[in-house]
Motif scaffolding. Sequence first.
Motif, PDB file in Angstrom:
ATOM      1  N   PHE A   1      -4.060  -3.960   2.266  1.00  0.00           N
ATOM      2  CA  PHE A   1      -2.674  -3.623   2.161  1.00  0.00           C
ATOM      3  C   PHE A   1      -1.981  -4.691   1.729  1.00  0.00           C
ATOM      4  O   PHE A   1      -1.539  -5.378   2.369  1.00  0.00           O
ATOM      5  CB  PHE A   1      -2.213  -2.810   3.191  1.00  0.00           C
ATOM      6  CG  PHE A   1      -2.828  -1.373   3.455  1.00  0.00           C
ATOM      7  CD1 PHE A   1      -2.428  -0.120   2.700  1.00  0.00           C
ATOM      8  CD2 PHE A   1      -3.984  -1.419   4.100  1.00  0.00           C
ATOM      9  CE1 PHE A   1      -3.015   0.870   3.137  1.00  0.00           C
ATOM     10  CE2 PHE A   1      -4.612  -0.074   4.227  1.00  0.00           C
ATOM     11  CZ  PHE A   1      -4.286   1.222   3.714  1.00  0.00           C
TER      12      PHE A   1
ATOM     13  N   LEU B   1     -11.403  -0.374  -0.052  1.00  0.00           N
ATOM     14  CA  LEU B   1     -11.519   0.842   0.648  1.00  0.00           C
ATOM     15  C   LEU B   1     -12.791   1.244   0.372  1.00  0.00           C
ATOM     16  O   LEU B   1     -13.487   1.304  -0.591  1.00  0.00           O
ATOM     17  CB  LEU B   1     -10.485   1.993  -0.060  1.00  0.00           C
ATOM     18  CG  LEU B   1     -10.899   3.382   0.402  1.00  0.00           C
ATOM     19  CD1 LEU B   1     -10.442   3.614   1.877  1.00  0.00           C
ATOM     20  CD2 LEU B   1      -9.830   4.203  -0.598  1.00  0.00           C
TER      21      LEU B   1
ATOM     22  N   PRO C   1      -7.951  -0.760  -3.948  1.00  0.00           N
ATOM     23  CA  PRO C   1      -9.040   0.255  -3.703  1.00  0.00           C
ATOM     24  C   PRO C   1     -10.319  -0.286  -3.740  1.00  0.00           C
ATOM     25  O   PRO C   1     -11.252   0.559  -3.218  1.00  0.00           O
ATOM     26  CB  PRO C   1      -8.961   1.121  -5.122  1.00  0.00           C
ATOM     27  CG  PRO C   1      -7.331   1.047  -5.646  1.00  0.00           C
ATOM     28  CD  PRO C   1      -7.161  -0.525  -5.151  1.00  0.00           C
TER      29      PRO C   1
ATOM     30  N   ARG D   1       1.289  -3.741  -0.295  1.00  0.00           N
ATOM     31  CA  ARG D   1       2.421  -3.286   0.019  1.00  0.00           C
ATOM     32  C   ARG D   1       3.268  -4.187  -0.620  1.00  0.00           C
ATOM     33  O   ARG D   1       4.435  -4.474   0.186  1.00  0.00           O
ATOM     34  CB  ARG D   1       2.805  -2.946   1.552  1.00  0.00           C
ATOM     35  CG  ARG D   1       1.906  -1.824   2.344  1.00  0.00           C
ATOM     36  CD  ARG D   1       2.497  -1.415   3.513  1.00  0.00           C
ATOM     37  NE  ARG D   1       1.610  -0.376   3.957  1.00  0.00           N
ATOM     38  CZ  ARG D   1       0.759  -0.391   5.142  1.00  0.00           C
ATOM     39  NH1 ARG D   1       0.384  -1.540   5.542  1.00  0.00           N
ATOM     40  NH2 ARG D   1       0.131   0.647   5.279  1.00  0.00           N
ATOM     41  N   ASP D   2       3.573  -4.244  -1.979  1.00  0.00           N
ATOM     42  CA  ASP D   2       4.336  -5.146  -2.637  1.00  0.00           C
ATOM     43  C   ASP D   2       5.225  -4.240  -3.588  1.00  0.00           C
ATOM     44  O   ASP D   2       4.889  -3.800  -4.516  1.00  0.00           O
ATOM     45  CB  ASP D   2       3.523  -6.190  -3.397  1.00  0.00           C
ATOM     46  CG  ASP D   2       4.542  -6.842  -4.305  1.00  0.00           C
ATOM     47  OD1 ASP D   2       5.611  -7.030  -3.946  1.00  0.00           O
ATOM     48  OD2 ASP D   2       3.907  -7.498  -5.453  1.00  0.00           O
ATOM     49  N   PRO D   3       6.572  -4.033  -3.064  1.00  0.00           N
ATOM     50  CA  PRO D   3       7.447  -3.186  -3.696  1.00  0.00           C
ATOM     51  C   PRO D   3       7.843  -3.714  -5.156  1.00  0.00           C
ATOM     52  O   PRO D   3       8.004  -2.930  -6.146  1.00  0.00           O
ATOM     53  CB  PRO D   3       8.789  -3.153  -3.108  1.00  0.00           C
ATOM     54  CG  PRO D   3       8.470  -4.019  -1.992  1.00  0.00           C
ATOM     55  CD  PRO D   3       7.203  -4.604  -1.838  1.00  0.00           C
ATOM     56  N   ALA D   4       7.693  -4.979  -5.334  1.00  0.00           N
ATOM     57  CA  ALA D   4       8.159  -5.694  -6.550  1.00  0.00           C
ATOM     58  C   ALA D   4       7.104  -5.333  -7.889  1.00  0.00           C
ATOM     59  O   ALA D   4       7.327  -4.848  -8.876  1.00  0.00           O
ATOM     60  CB  ALA D   4       8.198  -7.378  -6.426  1.00  0.00           C
ATOM     61  N   SER D   5       5.777  -5.512  -7.426  1.00  0.00           N
ATOM     62  CA  SER D   5       4.749  -4.971  -8.378  1.00  0.00           C
ATOM     63  C   SER D   5       4.358  -3.551  -8.428  1.00  0.00           C
ATOM     64  O   SER D   5       3.775  -3.028  -9.411  1.00  0.00           O
ATOM     65  CB  SER D   5       3.549  -5.915  -8.147  1.00  0.00           C
ATOM     66  OG  SER D   5       3.005  -5.391  -6.780  1.00  0.00           O
ATOM     67  N   GLY D   6       4.794  -3.072  -7.257  1.00  0.00           N
ATOM     68  CA  GLY D   6       4.459  -1.418  -7.037  1.00  0.00           C
ATOM     69  C   GLY D   6       3.009  -1.316  -6.878  1.00  0.00           C
ATOM     70  O   GLY D   6       2.458  -0.202  -6.712  1.00  0.00           O
ATOM     71  N   VAL D   7       2.344  -2.462  -6.258  1.00  0.00           N
ATOM     72  CA  VAL D   7       0.922  -2.468  -5.748  1.00  0.00           C
ATOM     73  C   VAL D   7       0.924  -2.095  -4.316  1.00  0.00           C
ATOM     74  O   VAL D   7       1.147  -3.047  -3.714  1.00  0.00           O
ATOM     75  CB  VAL D   7      -0.019  -3.393  -6.153  1.00  0.00           C
ATOM     76  CG1 VAL D   7      -1.366  -3.522  -5.343  1.00  0.00           C
ATOM     77  CG2 VAL D   7      -0.304  -3.654  -7.486  1.00  0.00           C
ATOM     78  N   TYR D   8       0.241  -0.958  -3.881  1.00  0.00           N
ATOM     79  CA  TYR D   8       0.234  -0.682  -2.420  1.00  0.00           C
ATOM     80  C   TYR D   8      -0.771  -1.193  -1.574  1.00  0.00           C
ATOM     81  O   TYR D   8      -0.809  -1.728  -0.734  1.00  0.00           O
ATOM     82  CB  TYR D   8       0.536   0.869  -2.175  1.00  0.00           C
ATOM     83  CG  TYR D   8       1.075   1.322  -0.755  1.00  0.00           C
ATOM     84  CD1 TYR D   8       2.184   1.287  -0.454  1.00  0.00           C
ATOM     85  CD2 TYR D   8      -0.146   1.784  -0.023  1.00  0.00           C
ATOM     86  CE1 TYR D   8       2.547   1.385   0.840  1.00  0.00           C
ATOM     87  CE2 TYR D   8       0.330   2.296   1.266  1.00  0.00           C
ATOM     88  CZ  TYR D   8       1.639   1.902   1.777  1.00  0.00           C
ATOM     89  OH  TYR D   8       1.846   2.258   3.221  1.00  0.00           O
ATOM     90  N   PHE D   9      -2.200  -1.055  -2.274  1.00  0.00           N
ATOM     91  CA  PHE D   9      -3.281  -1.380  -1.623  1.00  0.00           C
ATOM     92  C   PHE D   9      -4.442  -1.779  -2.456  1.00  0.00           C
ATOM     93  O   PHE D   9      -4.189  -1.291  -3.846  1.00  0.00           O
ATOM     94  CB  PHE D   9      -3.799  -0.430  -0.698  1.00  0.00           C
ATOM     95  CG  PHE D   9      -4.469   0.749  -1.211  1.00  0.00           C
ATOM     96  CD1 PHE D   9      -3.985   1.776  -1.867  1.00  0.00           C
ATOM     97  CD2 PHE D   9      -6.055   0.969  -0.966  1.00  0.00           C
ATOM     98  CE1 PHE D   9      -4.660   2.697  -2.563  1.00  0.00           C
ATOM     99  CE2 PHE D   9      -6.691   1.890  -1.339  1.00  0.00           C
ATOM    100  CZ  PHE D   9      -5.956   2.765  -2.131  1.00  0.00           C
TER     101      PHE D   9
END
Lengths: 450, 450
Positions: free
Chosen positions: A176, A191, A188, A178-186
């Motif tokens: 994870f 997973l 894949p 969870r980077d709001p700046a780039s918009g990458v949450y996790f």
Amino acid sequence: MSQRKLRLGAFIMATGHHIAAWRHPGGQIDAGTNIDHYIALAQTAERGLFDQVFVADTPGLRFEGSDEAFSRQGRVSYFEPVTLWAALSAVTKHIGFVATASTTYEDPFLLARKFASLDHISKGRAAWNVVTTSAENVYGNFGQDKHPEPEVRYEKAQEFVDVVKGLWDSFEDDAFARDPASGVYFDPAKLHPLNHVGKHLKVAGPLNLERSPQGYPVIVQAGSSEPGKELAAATAEAIFTAWTSLAEAQAFYSDVKGRLAKYGRRPEQLLVLPGISPVVGRTQAEAEAKWAELQKLIHPSVGLNTLEPFWPGEDLSKWDLDAPPPYIPQPPLGRNSRAHVVLELARRDKLTVRQLYEYLAGARGHWVVVGTPEHIADQMQSWFENGAADGFNVMPPVLPESLDDFVDLVIPELQRRGLFRTAYEGTTLRENLGLERPANQFSVQARKAA
Amino acid sequence: MSQRKLRLGAFIMATGHHIAAWRHPGGQIDAGTNIDHYIALAQTAERGLFDQVFVADTPGLRFEGSDEAFSRQGRVSYFEPVTLWAALSAVTKHIGFVATASTTYEDPFLLARKFASLDHISKGRAAWNVVTTSAENVYGNFGQDKHPEPEVRYEKAQEFVDVVKGLWDSFEDDAFARDPASGVYFDPAKLHPLNHVGKHLKVAGPLNLERSPQGYPVIVQAGSSEPGKELAAATAEAIFTAWTSLAEAQAFYSDVKGRLAKYGRRPEQLLVLPGISPVVGRTQAEAEAKWAELQKLIHPSVGLNTLEPFWPGEDLSKWDLDAPPPYIPQPPLGRNSRAHVVLELARRDKLTVRQLYEYLAGARGHWVVVGTPEHIADQMQSWFENGAADGFNVMPPVLPESLDDFVDLVIPELQRRGLFRTAYEGTTLRENLGLERPANQFSVQARKAA
């Protein structure tokens, strides 16, 4: 020097382990469904710096015997363990929570999910006591006409535990961003669906829940049968067990510890925790009086009900309680050794019917130690220092009273002897128990492949 | 006069209902697995005198689309609902807890037990949102190759609910004497095994848990399909639904209320609660700026992913986001009306690709109301007083921020208008919702037979 410390669990079954505990003034009469009672117990155990609290569990209402005896049973209505522990985790900070759940009757995806949730919600204080379930009056609740045979249950249990561990590893620990700046949450790529197809189970995954603070909950096992010991050696990190003599406990301890090497495990990766039911008095006489008071609360029909299996077909209600049984049958072939012990006691010591059922119903095969804090600490120390125990599963006869007694009187004695902590060492149950946080199996595979 | 009051639920999905909420500074970035975040939300909802909090649920990780879009999804890792609510019940006093659980993939005995536990643990604040589960990536977690057909799922759901209610009634309300003097704990004649053998389920019972404070948890249903409405009419006490216009909501309201009579039920026994996603500002301009800020956070790959189903086989990543789509396909036959609405918007209003995905991804088919507290209260009042709603399921776009806004700004406005409570009326969720405590079916039978 860092002295080896006792690991202590509080086995907080409703109103206590004594069969008549609910009638005792020190017990909580509606304990099984009283959340405030359980909150107080967990907070007391935490005040006593216990590693964990534990409840046994059966998904069904079990009783064999007459309605007369049944009506006097205090254990017929009680919380489901995982919901109970989730609630208690919100009002405690340190204590661990061992929940019992069945590999024969639960679903692996749902089980993996609820235990991972509990580990997240408690911030790393969850443990799963793996049971295969043998009590009657369970299989019918799941549409079955009988239990699978024990060897099938244990074979499935091993596969089930492997599947659940695989689901718990669905996300790698560093999945994870969870980077709001780039918009990458996790990521894949971190997973991993399980796609398990085995003899007993078919489970795709992945779990919709990231890895929990402990990696996964501590795995506990509680059977002492041959397949139970093997399951424990292969997968468990703590084992609950019941012995009434040092010699038996030592034999069991070296037996299970000796099985670990073939699974590539070290002895300290499996904690052996025998049960002890302490009856604490400030003097020996006070302790014995407490025990006698409890024993007196066993209603004859409840007591006789525990004897019935040993006199099959007999109407025991006509017997004189204060005389020996009118006859002693031969122990049936193929029964467990308990029948032999009971009938031998009756024969050799000429116990009265009442004495016999008090012996059986009061202790129920567990190690009852009646005495002063010093006496109880002596006994625990002796097992702990002589290869019989890494700690204990403390089974208070009456709750809340006996847990208060233990925390107020025995814990300080254990601390004075340097046998028990004076503050929690870590923030997770694993840290307190000295158990490693397991690596994610997919991360390990990726490292090996690299 | 006792004025009819709004029933309000807070639908507190992790970091909020807007698809980009996790990127917003008012959101909690790891909301799905942050217990302190959920504790704060439940306490805020309770401060706002909400009837209940709610989460939807799917036992599986669902996503369709590219890894690029998947990596930007905030909803991949989150608590199991019943464990979450059990924890929150210990740190709240009034708010109810609606947990979603599947009749297709859960076991009825285990489900009955965990919900009854939650009702006991919360002292009467549990509700079950009955779902049959249609999301992909679920059946494989339960060893299946596909979902059962919808009609089979709904038929089983009805049987499942009946079985669970039967288990919840295992003990009659007055089964427990708990008399220490006589030693009688309960009356076995007031314990009722179910012995259910039906088309889809075989469950013996009884449940090992007495009747809970509410008799049983409130039954909720959330589908608006034909069989969903029928299931709701037969068994539900509240229904969650999604409409974006008063006329549609009115039609649904009178439809489901009209189905109750044939099940011997009255209109007030089923509460209709449409969803509303409120974006609150102190001025209209402030509210619209908030909404625009949120919409801007939708990453193009996430936005395009929501459009892909309407342009099958097309690589949308090459499109100019600020021009209309290069072509508008015919809506496929047999698809739901959503495709028609979207493609008609694109055609008629000549929306750009970005405007189109913002429309789709931002609201996701729900009723988004952007405005001042007065404007939002006006809208709610209009639905409430014109036969469209008994209350609302409030879906804050960003959590915790939007729930705080609603509680601080909209709740006082609703109270000023006399539309909403100023204190909790009862101690259980049923009491607050104005729903009756159901009688035990075995007690009813016994009374009829007498």
